[in-house]
Design a protein around this motif. Structure first.
Motif, short mmCIF file in Angstrom:
data_model
loop_
_atom_site.label_atom_id
_atom_site.label_comp_id
_atom_site.label_asym_id
_atom_site.label_seq_id
_atom_site.Cartn_x
_atom_site.Cartn_y
_atom_site.Cartn_z
N VAL A 41 -4.98 -12.16 23.04
CA VAL A 41 -5.62 -10.83 22.35
C VAL A 41 -5.63 -9.38 22.62
N MET A 42 -5.34 -8.98 21.47
CA MET A 42 -5.07 -7.40 21.63
C MET A 42 -5.89 -6.44 20.87
N TYR A 43 -6.04 -5.08 21.01
CA TYR A 43 -6.15 -4.21 20.35
C TYR A 43 -6.00 -3.06 20.60
N ALA A 44 -5.65 -2.36 19.12
CA ALA A 44 -4.82 -0.73 19.32
C ALA A 44 -6.27 0.24 19.27
N ASP A 45 -4.53 1.44 19.99
CA ASP A 45 -5.93 2.84 19.85
C ASP A 45 -6.40 2.95 18.31
N LYS A 46 -7.12 3.53 18.06
CA LYS A 46 -7.76 4.21 17.08
C LYS A 46 -6.43 5.57 16.49
N VAL A 47 -5.87 5.52 15.42
CA VAL A 47 -4.92 6.34 15.05
C VAL A 47 -5.60 6.93 13.91
N THR A 48 -5.65 8.69 13.77
CA THR A 48 -6.03 9.74 12.87
C THR A 48 -5.41 10.46 12.51
N GLY A 49 -6.09 10.75 10.77
CA GLY A 49 -5.25 12.26 9.91
C GLY A 49 -3.89 12.20 9.87
N LEU A 50 -3.46 10.62 9.34
CA LEU A 50 -1.98 10.06 9.26
C LEU A 50 -1.69 10.04 7.53
N THR A 51 -0.88 11.07 7.56
CA THR A 51 -0.25 11.21 5.74
C THR A 51 0.77 10.60 5.90
N TYR A 85 1.08 -0.99 0.17
CA TYR A 85 -0.36 -0.01 0.56
C TYR A 85 0.95 1.02 -0.03
N TYR A 86 0.38 2.28 -1.21
CA TYR A 86 0.97 3.37 -0.88
C TYR A 86 0.09 4.60 -0.14
N TRP A 87 0.41 6.07 0.21
CA TRP A 87 0.37 6.71 0.96
C TRP A 87 -0.12 7.45 0.28
N PRO A 88 -1.76 8.08 0.35
CA PRO A 88 -2.50 9.25 -0.75
C PRO A 88 -1.50 10.38 -1.23
N LYS A 89 -1.73 10.62 -2.35
CA LYS A 89 -1.44 11.86 -2.90
C LYS A 89 -1.91 13.17 -1.93
N SER A 90 -4.19 12.83 -1.93
CA SER A 90 -3.90 13.96 -0.68
C SER A 90 -4.58 12.95 0.60
N TYR A 108 10.55 1.68 15.05
CA TYR A 108 9.79 1.38 13.61
C TYR A 108 9.70 3.13 13.13
N ASN A 109 9.65 2.78 11.51
CA ASN A 109 8.95 3.88 10.47
C ASN A 109 7.46 3.71 9.78
N GLY A 110 6.76 4.24 10.66
CA GLY A 110 5.68 3.33 9.95
C GLY A 110 4.34 3.49 11.19
N VAL A 111 3.18 3.36 10.88
CA VAL A 111 2.24 3.40 11.03
C VAL A 111 1.79 3.95 12.98
N PRO A 112 2.00 4.33 13.44
CA PRO A 112 2.57 4.21 14.96
C PRO A 112 1.05 3.31 15.92
N THR A 113 0.86 2.20 16.76
CA THR A 113 0.21 1.45 16.99
C THR A 113 0.15 1.04 18.61
N LEU A 114 -0.75 1.33 19.16
CA LEU A 114 -0.13 1.30 20.43
C LEU A 114 -1.57 -0.29 20.68
N PHE A 115 -1.05 -1.64 20.78
CA PHE A 115 -1.66 -2.32 21.50
C PHE A 115 -2.12 -2.56 22.80
N HIS A 116 -3.34 -3.30 23.56
CA HIS A 116 -3.68 -3.21 24.59
C HIS A 116 -3.88 -4.50 24.70
N HIS A 117 -3.88 -5.23 25.97
CA HIS A 117 -4.21 -6.91 26.37
C HIS A 117 -5.99 -6.61 26.34
N ALA A 118 -7.16 -7.78 26.52
CA ALA A 118 -7.83 -7.63 26.40
C ALA A 118 -8.25 -8.52 27.19
N LEU A 119 -7.65 -9.55 27.55
CA LEU A 119 -7.84 -10.55 28.72
C LEU A 119 -6.96 -10.08 29.66
#
Length: 386
Positions: free
Chosen positions: A165-175, A117-122, A183-194
């Motif tokens: 079982v884990m779920y991540a915080d929603k991250v918004t407005g990334l370009t 996947y590539y980052w959209p232009k807009s 690493y270099n990428g979408v920051p994703t913070l996971f939380h344990h659901a159990l």
């Protein structure tokens, strides 16, 4: 029975509380539960072609810092959802739908599997991830992910033992990819659901010397430890708060079906005779977050030998052997009311070898309560011939 809950370093604001319960059983057990919160995060890897990658990390319970997700989960892909938000609302579109993301050792990246996947232009992208990845059409439960919610269908921890079982915080407005964690990428913070539980066991005391100089010593061996009535199957619904965080259930537990239970037979094969130093039983058992007022308990089966030294120069003698004694306790007896989402809990079972008083460390001495029954008066009318 004394049931004691002392919060650990993860919850220092709470003090130790003690409740005293009266049992007919003469052997007592104290249960202490230490709770620590845990969390997980995600990291990125830089890519000059603006390919979309992910960054994964996790939360260290002891240091309260984020640590590399790869340390424990390098072989665990996760699922990603993404939504494109255009300059015009009419351009909004689903961008990723349950896309598998896995670690690529050659490039040290977390990247979409089998595609790029590539980052959209807009516009901008919003992301929600979950772990572990579950393919569509499989029999394993897969969460239902929307832009405002994550719902886990009936999850049975018995059917998927050890699955974190884990779920991540929603991250918004990334370009673009960013460097937030490792690493270099979408920051994703996971939380344990159990929840996760571990167990230790020790004796509260093994020897007492009376004011009269005589000494009593006990020897305790453990035949079995079984945690009973543990709920295994439940559902979880998470909704997005206005600030972008996930709203967990008010009780911090899953909804369970009320009937699916299991007993956890802990491994006692490596235990020596109990001492006042705790010995480890099983640890890091993943369990369904649940309220502890539904009959969950623990039963110890033990052997106890009692030795006495009368202080008369003859030395110590074995005076009593008790075999196969069941020592039960309810987990609800302490101040820990539930196993909560994302909690790491350590139980410390402390066994006293005799009946205890207000303190679990003090045995109750034997005294006597003498009384004399009244004489029975008998009047007899009898003829006596002389």
């Amino acid at each position: 029975m004394h049931i004691i809950y002392c919060p650990g370093a993860a919850d220092p604001a709470l003090g130790c509380q003690k409740r005293v319960f009266i049992m007919k059983k003469f052997v007592f057990i104290a249960i202490a539960a230490l709770v620590a919160a845990a969390a997980c995060t995600k990291t990125e890897t830089s890519e000059p072609r603006r390919e979309i990658t992910f960054q994964v990390a996790r939360h260290s319970v002891l240091s309260k810092a984020n640590t590399d997700y790869k340390d424990e989960y390098s072989s665990v892909p996760f699922g990603a959802y993404a939504w494109f938000k255009g300059v015009s609302a009419a351009d909004n579109a689903d961008f990723m739908t349950n896309q598998e993301v896995a670690y690529v050792s050659a490039t040290n990246q977390w990247a979409p599997s089998g595609t790029t996947y590539y980052w959209p232009k807009s516009g901008k992208l919003d992301f929600i991830c979950y772990s572990p990845y579950t393919a569509d059409g499989t029999n394993a439960p897969k969460p239902v992910v929307t832009e405002t919610g994550i719902s886990y269908p009936a999850w049975d921890v018995n059917a998927y033992p050890g699955v974190d079982v884990m779920y991540a915080d929603k991250v918004t407005g990334l370009t673009a990819n960013s460097n937030t964690y490792y690493y270099n990428g979408v920051p994703t913070l996971f939380h344990h659901a159990l929840a996760k539980v571990s167990f230790q066991i020790s004796a509260s005391y093994l020897e007492k010397t009376a004011p009269t100089g005589d000494k009593t010593r006990w020897e305790i061996t453990v035949n079995s430890v079984v945690v009973t009535g543990v709920r295994t199957t439940g559902t979880l619904d998470l909704t997005l708060n206005p600030d972008g965080t996930w709203a967990k259930p008010a009780s911090n537990i899953w909804s369970n079906d009320g009937s699916s239970t299991t007993d956890l037979a802990l491994n006692v094969s490596g235990l020596s005779a109990l001492s006042e130093i705790p010995q480890n039983l099983d640890s890091n058992i993943l369990v369904l977050p649940q309220a502890l007022n539904e009959g969950q308990g623990v039963t110890l089966n033990v052997n106890i030998k009692t030795y006495r030294d009368q202080n008369d120069g003859t030395g110590e003698h074995l005076i009593l052997t008790e075999t196969g004694i069941d020592v039960p306790a309810l987990l609800s007896g302490g101040s820990l009311s539930s196993w909560g989402i994302n909690q790491n809990i350590t139980y410390k079972f402390t066994l006293s070898p005799s009946t205890s008083g207000p303190s679990v460390d003090e045995p109750v001495a034997i005294y006597f309560d003498p009384a004399v029954a009244d004489w029975e008066n008998v009047t007899v009318n009898a003829d006596v011939n002389l």
